[in-house]
Design a protein around this motif. Structure first.
Motif, PDB file in Angstrom:
ATOM      1  N   ILE A 158       0.834  -1.199   0.000  1.00 30.80           N
ATOM      2  CA  ILE A 158       0.000   0.000   0.000  1.00 30.80           C
ATOM      3  C   ILE A 158       0.871   1.252   0.000  1.00 30.80           C
ATOM      4  O   ILE A 158       0.615   2.214  -0.731  1.00 30.80           O
ATOM      5  CB  ILE A 158      -0.948   0.001   1.225  1.00 30.80           C
ATOM      6  CG1 ILE A 158      -1.940  -1.145   1.121  1.00 30.80           C
ATOM      7  CG2 ILE A 158      -1.670   1.334   1.341  1.00 30.80           C
ATOM      8  CD1 ILE A 158      -2.858  -1.267   2.329  1.00 30.80           C
ATOM      9  N   VAL A 159       1.926   1.217   0.828  1.00 27.29           N
ATOM     10  CA  VAL A 159       2.842   2.348   0.891  1.00 27.29           C
ATOM     11  C   VAL A 159       3.459   2.614  -0.472  1.00 27.29           C
ATOM     12  O   VAL A 159       3.510   3.752  -0.948  1.00 27.29           O
ATOM     13  CB  VAL A 159       3.941   2.103   1.945  1.00 27.29           C
ATOM     14  CG1 VAL A 159       4.991   3.201   1.877  1.00 27.29           C
ATOM     15  CG2 VAL A 159       3.347   2.014   3.339  1.00 27.29           C
ATOM     16  N   THR A 165     -10.215   8.172  -7.381  1.00 24.61           N
ATOM     17  CA  THR A 165      -9.133   7.182  -7.326  1.00 24.61           C
ATOM     18  C   THR A 165      -8.890   6.795  -5.872  1.00 24.61           C
ATOM     19  O   THR A 165      -9.604   7.238  -4.970  1.00 24.61           O
ATOM     20  CB  THR A 165      -7.832   7.770  -7.913  1.00 24.61           C
ATOM     21  OG1 THR A 165      -7.371   8.832  -7.048  1.00 24.61           O
ATOM     22  CG2 THR A 165      -8.042   8.325  -9.315  1.00 24.61           C
ATOM     23  N   GLU A 166      -7.865   5.989  -5.654  1.00 25.34           N
ATOM     24  CA  GLU A 166      -7.524   5.602  -4.281  1.00 25.34           C
ATOM     25  C   GLU A 166      -7.110   6.800  -3.440  1.00 25.34           C
ATOM     26  O   GLU A 166      -7.286   6.804  -2.217  1.00 25.34           O
ATOM     27  CB  GLU A 166      -6.399   4.564  -4.275  1.00 25.34           C
ATOM     28  CG  GLU A 166      -6.803   3.195  -4.784  1.00 25.34           C
ATOM     29  CD  GLU A 166      -5.661   2.200  -4.688  1.00 25.34           C
ATOM     30  OE1 GLU A 166      -5.108   2.041  -3.572  1.00 25.34           O
ATOM     31  OE2 GLU A 166      -5.308   1.594  -5.712  1.00 25.34           O
ATOM     32  N   ILE A 167      -6.550   7.829  -4.063  1.00 29.52           N
ATOM     33  CA  ILE A 167      -6.066   8.985  -3.301  1.00 29.52           C
ATOM     34  C   ILE A 167      -6.940  10.220  -3.498  1.00 29.52           C
ATOM     35  O   ILE A 167      -6.655  11.270  -2.904  1.00 29.52           O
ATOM     36  CB  ILE A 167      -4.606   9.323  -3.679  1.00 29.52           C
ATOM     37  CG1 ILE A 167      -4.506   9.679  -5.164  1.00 29.52           C
ATOM     38  CG2 ILE A 167      -3.673   8.188  -3.310  1.00 29.52           C
ATOM     39  CD1 ILE A 167      -3.136  10.204  -5.571  1.00 29.52           C
ATOM     40  N   PHE A 168      -7.991  10.127  -4.306  1.00 29.10           N
ATOM     41  CA  PHE A 168      -8.837  11.293  -4.582  1.00 29.10           C
ATOM     42  C   PHE A 168     -10.307  10.904  -4.562  1.00 29.10           C
ATOM     43  O   PHE A 168     -10.726   9.972  -5.241  1.00 29.10           O
ATOM     44  CB  PHE A 168      -8.481  11.891  -5.949  1.00 29.10           C
ATOM     45  CG  PHE A 168      -9.456  12.943  -6.420  1.00 29.10           C
ATOM     46  CD1 PHE A 168      -9.608  14.128  -5.711  1.00 29.10           C
ATOM     47  CD2 PHE A 168     -10.205  12.752  -7.572  1.00 29.10           C
ATOM     48  CE1 PHE A 168     -10.506  15.097  -6.145  1.00 29.10           C
ATOM     49  CE2 PHE A 168     -11.097  13.717  -8.011  1.00 29.10           C
ATOM     50  CZ  PHE A 168     -11.241  14.892  -7.302  1.00 29.10           C
ATOM     51  N   ASP A 182      -0.939  -0.128 -14.853  1.00 30.82           N
ATOM     52  CA  ASP A 182      -1.987  -0.127 -13.834  1.00 30.82           C
ATOM     53  C   ASP A 182      -1.793   1.012 -12.833  1.00 30.82           C
ATOM     54  O   ASP A 182      -2.764   1.604 -12.341  1.00 30.82           O
ATOM     55  CB  ASP A 182      -2.036  -1.474 -13.107  1.00 30.82           C
ATOM     56  CG  ASP A 182      -0.736  -1.794 -12.383  1.00 30.82           C
ATOM     57  OD1 ASP A 182       0.333  -1.498 -12.942  1.00 30.82           O
ATOM     58  OD2 ASP A 182      -0.796  -2.321 -11.254  1.00 30.82           O
ATOM     59  N   ILE A 183      -0.537   1.361 -12.546  1.00 31.52           N
ATOM     60  CA  ILE A 183      -0.258   2.479 -11.646  1.00 31.52           C
ATOM     61  C   ILE A 183      -0.626   3.802 -12.316  1.00 31.52           C
ATOM     62  O   ILE A 183      -1.249   4.681 -11.704  1.00 31.52           O
ATOM     63  CB  ILE A 183       1.229   2.492 -11.231  1.00 31.52           C
ATOM     64  CG1 ILE A 183       1.554   1.248 -10.391  1.00 31.52           C
ATOM     65  CG2 ILE A 183       1.567   3.754 -10.451  1.00 31.52           C
ATOM     66  CD1 ILE A 183       0.840   1.201  -9.061  1.00 31.52           C
ATOM     67  N   LEU A 184      -0.262   3.948 -13.591  1.00 30.16           N
ATOM     68  CA  LEU A 184      -0.573   5.178 -14.324  1.00 30.16           C
ATOM     69  C   LEU A 184      -2.085   5.361 -14.460  1.00 30.16           C
ATOM     70  O   LEU A 184      -2.607   6.465 -14.280  1.00 30.16           O
ATOM     71  CB  LEU A 184       0.097   5.136 -15.694  1.00 30.16           C
ATOM     72  CG  LEU A 184       0.179   6.456 -16.472  1.00 30.16           C
ATOM     73  CD1 LEU A 184       0.853   7.536 -15.640  1.00 30.16           C
ATOM     74  CD2 LEU A 184       0.911   6.249 -17.794  1.00 30.16           C
TER      75      LEU A 184
END
Length: 540
Positions: A106-107, A229-232, A174-176
């Motif tokens: 996760i980090v 997203t995961e962070i937004f 997948d990260i992008l």
């Protein structure tokens, strides 16, 4: 369980009211020094769950549950300590300290997201000052942005081609894709933002979590935002909050405008406590975050129909968060302008005059009811009353809700009824009203408007002003009803005696008709009947 510095958890407890935290899950009513509600941890019909705001603790006298904001969040949300701290930190707008252990995957994923967003913002900034970004740069400078403003808010330009997809060709797809910057199509990766003026969207802690892109060719929609997203999370992210947070505390208010450019211009021209929702979708989550920072809010909208409708929706959303120490207001920029145009053409003083003239929440709802319904008709008044009731019902604080209802009942009585409180020419002979009687009637009108409205026709004939304040008469509703009724009886008896005197004079002068003595006898019966009623009322 991860361990946090005690100073951090203490700061959380200081920043967040336990009443605010608990009331998101449990409706609370203030009784004495504490707030009470039905316990969320066991079934009950009679409230035994007590919350003490000063001490920051809750206690259930039914099941014995006891704790603070952290334990309540853990138990009510069924989450662990770490997730509870995260949620409370978000509510307070505080940056989480680093803690261990954390899942390395996760980090790594989060670090990748933030790293890509940071690098993308830097690349967009560079593109703004290239020939490809000339139109975007010319547009933003025309809107009054200086180079310092562009640098501070990290504005940039997304080229027409797949600039990011090519720039990060060696990054895992997948990260992008997880950042929301790119998507996968039939022919490979492509950029989500193309030919856009780019506004980075920051978290409360100052990290770039998303972007908002403005079209430059007049196409709709004017703005597009990164998808969740995961962070937004759009519903929980407020544009400009990272810059405004300290100023919100310092200036003891938040100003909410409709657009990103408006928010930036306001922050840079004397109103650093200004923020904006992403797009036009102001949400309960946005207001929950802002109300944790400060419950004094000025909504600033365009003065057109769309702006008025947006203001009504904002009122709907903010009402559950209103407390007795809140100051919620509504400012409107008229003439087809927005805050950006006002600041550019008329300056900060003109914008400050608009903010200072903002309507308070009470007046805004009242004026909305009067403007949207024909209150000169019974049907229109009924519709307006339903609107006001539906709005005040949203107020969670029972005592505050009752005060709003009393205020609107008083206004309905004073402004909607067919009679006027101003002095009128007397239609019948009435006695002079002494100061004590007038003060008593003013007290009744202000304290019990529903009683005064029932006797409106009588009060209108007294030829006195019922405006203003009066000393507390220590009178309950029953006493107020009896007082006005006794005045009506006294006036009726006086009228009967005047009629009898006139008939007697006519008889003595020889001007009376044959029925005069019969009418005097009937009047005597009426006088006796209503004198007895009056004496009965006085003696009770």
């Amino acid at each position: 369980m991860a361990n946090y510095d005690k100073n951090f958890t203490d700061e959380l407890r200081t920043r967040l009211s336990i009443v605010d935290v608990v009331s998101r899950r449990v409706p609370l009513t203030k009784k004495g020094q504490n707030y009470w509600g039905c316990c969320p941890f066991h079934n009950e019909k009679t409230p035994s769950f007590s919350v003490n705001e000063d001490k920051g603790f809750y206690h259930c006298f039914g099941c014995g549950e006891h704790g603070d904001i952290i334990s309540f969040t853990m138990k009510s949300e069924n989450v662990g300590f770490v997730d509870a701290i995260k949620e409370l930190a978000d509510m307070a707008g505080m940056k989480l300290p680093e803690f261990k252990p954390r899942d390395p995957k996760i980090v790594a994923r989060e670090e990748s997201y933030f790293d890509i967003m940071e690098r993308a913002a830097t690349e967009y900034q560079k593109q703004l000052f290239t020939p490809a970004g000339a139109i975007a740069l010319e547009y933003i400078r025309r809107r009054g942005f200086t180079d310092d403003m562009i640098k501070k808010y990290r504005l940039g330009y997304a080229p027409k081609n797949n600039f990011i997809a090519n720039k990060f060709v060696n990054t895992r797809q997948d990260i992008l894709i997880g950042t929301g910057l790119c998507r996968r199509g039939d022919y490979g990766m492509y950029d989500f933002f193309r030919d856009k003026l780019m506004f980075p969207i920051f978290s409360a802690r100052g990290q770039i979590v998303a972007f908002s892109g403005r079209s430059l060719d007049g196409s709709e929609p004017k703005y597009i935002n990164t998808s969740d997203t995961e962070i937004f999370h759009k519903r929980k992210t407020i544009f400009g909050f990272n810059f405004a947070r300290e100023n919100i505390h310092r200036n003891n208010r938040t100003i909410i405008v409709e657009g990103q450019i408006d928010a930036i211009q306001m922050q840079c021209h004397g109103f650093p406590e200004t923020v904006a929702p992403l797009g036009t979708a102001l949400t309960e989550d946005h207001l929950a975050i802002l109300c944790k920072a400060n419950r004094n809010i000025v909504f600033c909208f365009d003065g057109d129909n769309a702006g008025r409708k947006a203001a009504v929706r904002a009122a709907d959303i903010v009402l559950p968060f209103v407390r007795d120490d809140s100051d919620v207001r509504f400012a409107f920029v008229t003439g087809g302008k927005d805050p950006d145009e006002v600041l550019k053409n008329s300056g900060t003083d003109a914008m400050r005059a608009i903010i200072d003239a903002a309507e308070n929440l009470t007046d805004f709802l009242w004026n909305t009811a009067n403007n949207n319904y024909v209150v000169s008709t019974p049907g229109g008044r009924a519709q307006a009353e339903k609107f006001l009731k539906s709005e005040t019902d949203k107020i969670a604080d029972v005592a505050l809700r009752a005060e709003y209802e009393n205020e609107y009942n008083s206004r309905k009585f004073n402004q909607w009824h067919k009679w006027s409180r101003k002095p009128q020419a007397a239609q019948v002979s009435v006695p002079e009203i002494d100061a004590i009687t007038r003060n008593t009637l003013v007290f009744i009108t202000n304290k019990f408007p529903e009683i005064a409205e029932r006797h409106a026709e009588f009060l209108a004939k007294l030829n006195i002003s019922l405006d203003g304040d009066a000393p507390d008469m220590n009178m309950d509703a029953r006493g107020a009803e009896r007082y006005i009724t006794s005045l009506k009886l006294q006036n009726y008896l006086k009228k009967l005696r005047e009629q009898k005197q006139k008939l007697t004079t006519d008889i003595l002068r020889g001007d009376a008709d044959d029925d005069a003595r019969g009418r005097i006898s009937a009047i005597d019966s009426e006088i006796a009947k209503y004198t007895e009623k009056l004496e009965q009322m006085i003696s009770e």
